[in-house]
Design a protein around this motif. Structure first.
Motif, PDB file in Angstrom:
ATOM      1  N   ALA A 179       0.836  -1.208   0.000  1.00  0.00           N
ATOM      2  CA  ALA A 179       0.000   0.000   0.000  1.00  0.00           C
ATOM      3  C   ALA A 179       0.868   1.255   0.000  1.00  0.00           C
ATOM      4  N   GLY A 180       0.664   2.124  -0.985  1.00  0.00           N
ATOM      5  CA  GLY A 180       1.385   3.382  -1.056  1.00  0.00           C
ATOM      6  C   GLY A 180       2.749   3.311  -1.707  1.00  0.00           C
ATOM      7  N   LEU A 181       3.224   2.121  -2.077  1.00  0.00           N
ATOM      8  CA  LEU A 181       4.530   1.984  -2.715  1.00  0.00           C
ATOM      9  C   LEU A 181       4.391   2.060  -4.232  1.00  0.00           C
ATOM     10  N   GLY A 182       5.344   2.725  -4.869  1.00  0.00           N
ATOM     11  CA  GLY A 182       5.315   2.882  -6.308  1.00  0.00           C
ATOM     12  C   GLY A 182       6.005   1.746  -7.034  1.00  0.00           C
ATOM     13  N   GLY A 183       5.693   1.612  -8.327  1.00  0.00           N
ATOM     14  CA  GLY A 183       6.315   0.593  -9.160  1.00  0.00           C
ATOM     15  C   GLY A 183       7.097   1.214 -10.300  1.00  0.00           C
ATOM     16  N   LEU A 184       7.706   0.381 -11.117  1.00  0.00           N
ATOM     17  CA  LEU A 184       8.562   0.848 -12.201  1.00  0.00           C
ATOM     18  C   LEU A 184       7.794   1.623 -13.264  1.00  0.00           C
ATOM     19  N   SER A 185       6.527   1.332 -13.435  1.00  0.00           N
ATOM     20  CA  SER A 185       5.740   1.998 -14.474  1.00  0.00           C
ATOM     21  C   SER A 185       5.319   3.414 -14.089  1.00  0.00           C
ATOM     22  N   GLY A 186       5.565   3.794 -12.845  1.00  0.00           N
ATOM     23  CA  GLY A 186       5.168   5.116 -12.375  1.00  0.00           C
ATOM     24  C   GLY A 186       3.895   5.099 -11.564  1.00  0.00           C
ATOM     25  N   GLY A 187       3.138   4.030 -11.640  1.00  0.00           N
ATOM     26  CA  GLY A 187       1.933   3.882 -10.844  1.00  0.00           C
ATOM     27  C   GLY A 187       2.193   3.073  -9.595  1.00  0.00           C
ATOM     28  N   PRO A 188       1.140   2.575  -8.947  1.00  0.00           N
ATOM     29  CA  PRO A 188       1.313   1.740  -7.758  1.00  0.00           C
ATOM     30  C   PRO A 188       2.078   0.463  -8.082  1.00  0.00           C
ATOM     31  N   ALA A 189       2.812  -0.043  -7.109  1.00  0.00           N
ATOM     32  CA  ALA A 189       3.570  -1.279  -7.297  1.00  0.00           C
ATOM     33  C   ALA A 189       2.627  -2.428  -7.618  1.00  0.00           C
ATOM     34  N   LYS A 190       2.992  -3.221  -8.621  1.00  0.00           N
ATOM     35  CA  LYS A 190       2.169  -4.351  -9.031  1.00  0.00           C
ATOM     36  C   LYS A 190       2.513  -5.623  -8.273  1.00  0.00           C
ATOM     37  N   SER A 191       3.690  -5.647  -7.675  1.00  0.00           N
ATOM     38  CA  SER A 191       4.145  -6.837  -6.957  1.00  0.00           C
ATOM     39  C   SER A 191       5.270  -6.435  -6.019  1.00  0.00           C
ATOM     40  N   ILE A 196      10.344  -3.366  -4.893  1.00  0.00           N
ATOM     41  CA  ILE A 196      11.726  -3.398  -4.418  1.00  0.00           C
ATOM     42  C   ILE A 196      12.674  -2.883  -5.498  1.00  0.00           C
ATOM     43  N   GLN A 197      12.444  -3.267  -6.752  1.00  0.00           N
ATOM     44  CA  GLN A 197      13.306  -2.775  -7.824  1.00  0.00           C
ATOM     45  C   GLN A 197      13.166  -1.261  -7.989  1.00  0.00           C
ATOM     46  N   LYS A 198      11.941  -0.754  -7.853  1.00  0.00           N
ATOM     47  CA  LYS A 198      11.730   0.703  -7.953  1.00  0.00           C
ATOM     48  C   LYS A 198      12.482   1.419  -6.837  1.00  0.00           C
ATOM     49  N   LEU A 199      12.377   0.931  -5.612  1.00  0.00           N
ATOM     50  CA  LEU A 199      13.079   1.569  -4.504  1.00  0.00           C
ATOM     51  C   LEU A 199      14.589   1.485  -4.701  1.00  0.00           C
ATOM     52  N   ARG A 200      15.057   0.338  -5.182  1.00  0.00           N
ATOM     53  CA  ARG A 200      16.501   0.164  -5.443  1.00  0.00           C
ATOM     54  C   ARG A 200      16.982   1.163  -6.483  1.00  0.00           C
TER      55      ARG A 200
END
Length: 251
Positions: A179-191, A196-200
């Motif tokens: 909840a509240g974490l972003g993903g690589l696509s720019g939207g919410p994290a899908k998994s 983790i890759q986005k944060l890294r």
């Protein structure tokens, strides 16, 4: 009352500045609010209760995870170790599953490209290979395996960590952690892997300049710790599989 993640037998004591562990002789990160003001977050408390035991985790994953749990290290160092723990978990998955694949009689054309990606692998190459192999062992690539996987827990675990099956949805456990974490696509994290890759990637672009402000690391530790612990617990449950080192000359 909450318990210390390093010393589960120890009940934390409420102090003016937060929760305190007598065995650690320090405040416990993640329990930084006084009980009169707020309880520890549900995600942190759940993750600490379900921390994977290091002795059932493959050594390449357990080693950085042990340092990620070390409350004597800075928040930034612990986050770095958490990211590497997730990376090692992914690489272990993406090396065990192809060994399983190469030992069966089926040749899957869709795996040719991802396997060649190991010539110069980065995060995406490891992730793609693990995704494809998980789908292969679930008979979702068109080429049916000639047998069942030798490590079904790892196949099922990765399908949850990266949500590889088409139409799959996050269950309540992952929804709360993401909840509240972003993903690589720019939207919410899908998994979990996506988050983790986005944060890294975000950290990699700002790690060269060091400042006294640790708030970003503190926030990342609070969110990433429970997420990585759940990834490890999901991929490497007790009884899932074990890595053995074969010493030459000993049979």
């Amino acid at each position: 009352m909450p318990r210390c993640p390093t010393h589960p037998e120890t009940t934390l004591e409420p102090k003016k500045k937060g929760w305190y562990c007598e065995d650690c002789d320090r405040a416990v990160i993640g329990y930084d609010q006084h009980p009169r003001d707020a309880a520890p977050s549900a995600a942190i408390a759940t993750a600490h209760a379900a921390d994977a035991q290091l002795d059932v985790i493959p050594f390449p994953v357990a080693y950085p995870l042990a340092f990620a749990r070390d409350m004597g290290l800075s928040a930034g160092d612990r986050v770095t170790n958490l990211v590497f723990t997730a990376y090692q978990a992914m690489r272990t998955t993406a090396l065990v599953l192809p060994a399983d694949y190469l030992a069966c009689d089926t040749v899957c054309r869709e795996l040719a490209g991802p396997v060649r990606g190991l010539r110069l692998p980065h995060w995406n190459e490891w992730s793609t290979l693990a995704d494809k192999l998980s789908l292969f062992w679930q008979d979702s690539l068109g080429d049916k395996p000639s047998r069942q996987s030798f490590v079904p827990a790892l196949v099922d675990g990765w399908s949850q960590v990266d949500l590889v099956r088409r139409g799959a949805t996050l269950d309540m456990r992952w929804q709360a952690l993401l909840a509240g974490l972003g993903g690589l696509s720019g939207g919410p994290a899908k998994s979990a892997n996506d988050a983790i890759q986005k944060l890294r990637n975000d950290r990699a672009h700002r790690m060269e300049t060091k400042t006294p402000d640790t708030r970003a690391d503190d926030a990342a530790l609070e969110r990433l710790g429970p997420l990585v612990e759940e990834v490890v617990r999901t991929l490497f449950p007790p009884g899932g599989f074990a890595l053995w080192r074969r010493v030459p000359g000993e049979g």
